[in-house]
Design a protein around this motif. Structure first.
Motif, mmCIF file in Angstrom:
data_model
loop_
_atom_site.group_PDB
_atom_site.id
_atom_site.type_symbol
_atom_site.label_atom_id
_atom_site.label_comp_id
_atom_site.label_asym_id
_atom_site.label_seq_id
_atom_site.Cartn_x
_atom_site.Cartn_y
_atom_site.Cartn_z
ATOM 1 N N ALA A 185 -21.468 -13.154 -59.980
ATOM 2 C CA ALA A 185 -21.191 -13.284 -61.417
ATOM 3 C C ALA A 185 -22.375 -13.922 -62.140
ATOM 4 O O ALA A 185 -22.762 -13.489 -63.235
ATOM 5 C CB ALA A 185 -19.926 -14.111 -61.628
ATOM 6 N N LEU A 235 -25.207 -11.313 -62.290
ATOM 7 C CA LEU A 235 -24.980 -10.157 -63.166
ATOM 8 C C LEU A 235 -24.694 -10.542 -64.610
ATOM 9 O O LEU A 235 -24.641 -9.678 -65.478
ATOM 10 C CB LEU A 235 -23.818 -9.311 -62.616
ATOM 11 C CG LEU A 235 -24.037 -8.668 -61.240
ATOM 12 C CD1 LEU A 235 -22.826 -7.847 -60.836
ATOM 13 C CD2 LEU A 235 -25.293 -7.794 -61.243
ATOM 14 N N ASP A 290 -16.670 -10.890 -65.848
ATOM 15 C CA ASP A 290 -16.148 -9.550 -66.128
ATOM 16 C C ASP A 290 -17.035 -8.475 -65.512
ATOM 17 O O ASP A 290 -16.536 -7.509 -64.917
ATOM 18 C CB ASP A 290 -16.028 -9.326 -67.639
ATOM 19 C CG ASP A 290 -14.930 -10.159 -68.266
ATOM 20 O OD1 ASP A 290 -14.056 -10.639 -67.509
ATOM 21 O OD2 ASP A 290 -14.945 -10.346 -69.495
ATOM 22 N N VAL A 291 -18.337 -8.645 -65.639
ATOM 23 C CA VAL A 291 -19.276 -7.673 -65.055
ATOM 24 C C VAL A 291 -19.179 -7.710 -63.535
ATOM 25 O O VAL A 291 -19.184 -6.671 -62.867
ATOM 26 C CB VAL A 291 -20.721 -7.976 -65.500
ATOM 27 C CG1 VAL A 291 -21.694 -6.969 -64.911
ATOM 28 C CG2 VAL A 291 -20.821 -7.979 -67.017
ATOM 29 N N LYS A 344 -16.068 -5.849 -62.259
ATOM 30 C CA LYS A 344 -16.251 -4.394 -62.245
ATOM 31 C C LYS A 344 -17.120 -3.968 -61.061
ATOM 32 O O LYS A 344 -16.870 -2.945 -60.420
ATOM 33 C CB LYS A 344 -16.880 -3.934 -63.556
ATOM 34 C CG LYS A 344 -15.937 -4.034 -64.752
ATOM 35 C CD LYS A 344 -16.600 -3.536 -66.033
ATOM 36 C CE LYS A 344 -15.639 -3.634 -67.206
ATOM 37 N NZ LYS A 344 -16.257 -3.165 -68.474
ATOM 38 N N TYR A 345 -18.114 -4.770 -60.786
ATOM 39 C CA TYR A 345 -18.995 -4.482 -59.650
ATOM 40 C C TYR A 345 -18.231 -4.576 -58.329
ATOM 41 O O TYR A 345 -18.288 -3.673 -57.490
ATOM 42 C CB TYR A 345 -20.165 -5.454 -59.665
ATOM 43 C CG TYR A 345 -21.095 -5.345 -58.486
ATOM 44 C CD1 TYR A 345 -22.069 -4.349 -58.423
ATOM 45 C CD2 TYR A 345 -21.005 -6.246 -57.422
ATOM 46 C CE1 TYR A 345 -22.920 -4.254 -57.328
ATOM 47 C CE2 TYR A 345 -21.855 -6.151 -56.339
ATOM 48 C CZ TYR A 345 -22.808 -5.153 -56.299
ATOM 49 O OH TYR A 345 -23.645 -5.059 -55.220
#
Length: 273
Positions: A42, A45, A49-50, A53-54
């Motif tokens: 986290a 990236l 939230d990103v 998704k990853y």
């Protein structure tokens, strides 16, 4: 292609499992380590939230539970068998496991292949320990595996129903392990490739392994040879029969688009569960 492996020898679903063996990373500690890795992702990236998704695009493979029986319930020095019946112990394991899988989901996992237990009673070491002859297996260990597997199969659809976007799929290890291995070229189904002291699992120190390891199912007293593991892995990745993995095998799990995960239960034929 890369990934992370949190596996630990001697570990179990329960924190008490394997404590007589020394240091090990229990399932709870493995989940803690994954939480640390997820937080690092986290940060790398640029946000949770990103990262979610990853991580949702990753394939998670989870296989645990053997040591809870072999180095706990049926192991010397542990009290679990005096406290629980086999039915109660399987229920305790699966309830604890269900919570742990939900924690994995909360850290971003969406596509998770959960492996059931193989036939523990057919492992050479435990055939020696419990006195089964070469042509048979230890019934109570195999029955315990089936108790656990049956409860696990019922738990996974509940997770899928209660956790939006989750796809927990079951790999039926017991079924795959039950195939006729002599037809696959294995000549030695009960004899370890390396010398194993009676009632133990690791290869004895300073001994040579067999030269024909591709003909052996077991490397030592409990673990598959590479030849057997390779065939098993192929079946988990691409099932030959629907009963071997459901609702998806791993190749099917890979192909499910993330934007369809919320609606996957209407497409996966979950009546097989």
């Amino acid at each position: 292609m890369g990934g992370v492996n949190y596996a630990s020898g001697g570990s179990g679903i329960l924190n008490t499992t394997g404590y007589l063996l020394g240091q090990r990373y229990t399932m709870d500690l493995q989940l803690y380590n994954h939480k640390i890795i997820a937080s690092r992702i986290a940060k790398e990236l640029g946000g949770a939230d990103v990262a979610s998704k990853y991580l949702g695009q990753c394939i998670y493979a989870v296989e645990i539970g053997y040591n809870d029986y072999l180095n706990n319930y049926y192991g010397e020095g542990y009290n679990s068998s005096k406290i629980y019946t086999p039915e109660q112990f399987a229920q305790l394991l699966v309830q604890t496991y269900e919570t742990q899988l939900e924690r994995l989901y909360n850290e971003g996992a969406r596509k998770v292949a959960v492996f059931g237990l193989i036939r523990m009673g057919c492992m050479p070491a435990y055939k020696n320990i419990f006195g089964a002859d070469e042509s048979s297996c230890v019934d109570k260990l195999n029955q315990a595996a089936q108790l656990f597997n049956n409860k696990l199969q019922k738990a996974l659809p509940k997770l899928n129903a209660n956790l939006p976007g989750a796809i927990f799929t079951y790999i039926n290890s017991y079924e795959i392990d039950s195939e006729n291995v002599t037809g696959l070229g294995f000549r030695f189904t009960s004899k370890s490739c390396c010398h194993v002291p009676n009632g133990e699992i690791p290869c004895a120190a300073l001994t040579y392994p067999c030269p024909n390891r591709d003909e052996h199912v077991h490397w030592d007293g409990a673990h598959y040879t590479e030849a057997r593991a390779r065939i098993f892995a192929k079946r988990a990745y691409q099932r030959q029969l629907p009963v071997e993995a459901y609702p998806y095998d791993i190749s099917g799990l890979v192909q499910v688009p993330l934007d369809e995960t919320d609606d996957h239960c209407s497409k996966c034929g979950h009546k097989q569960w």
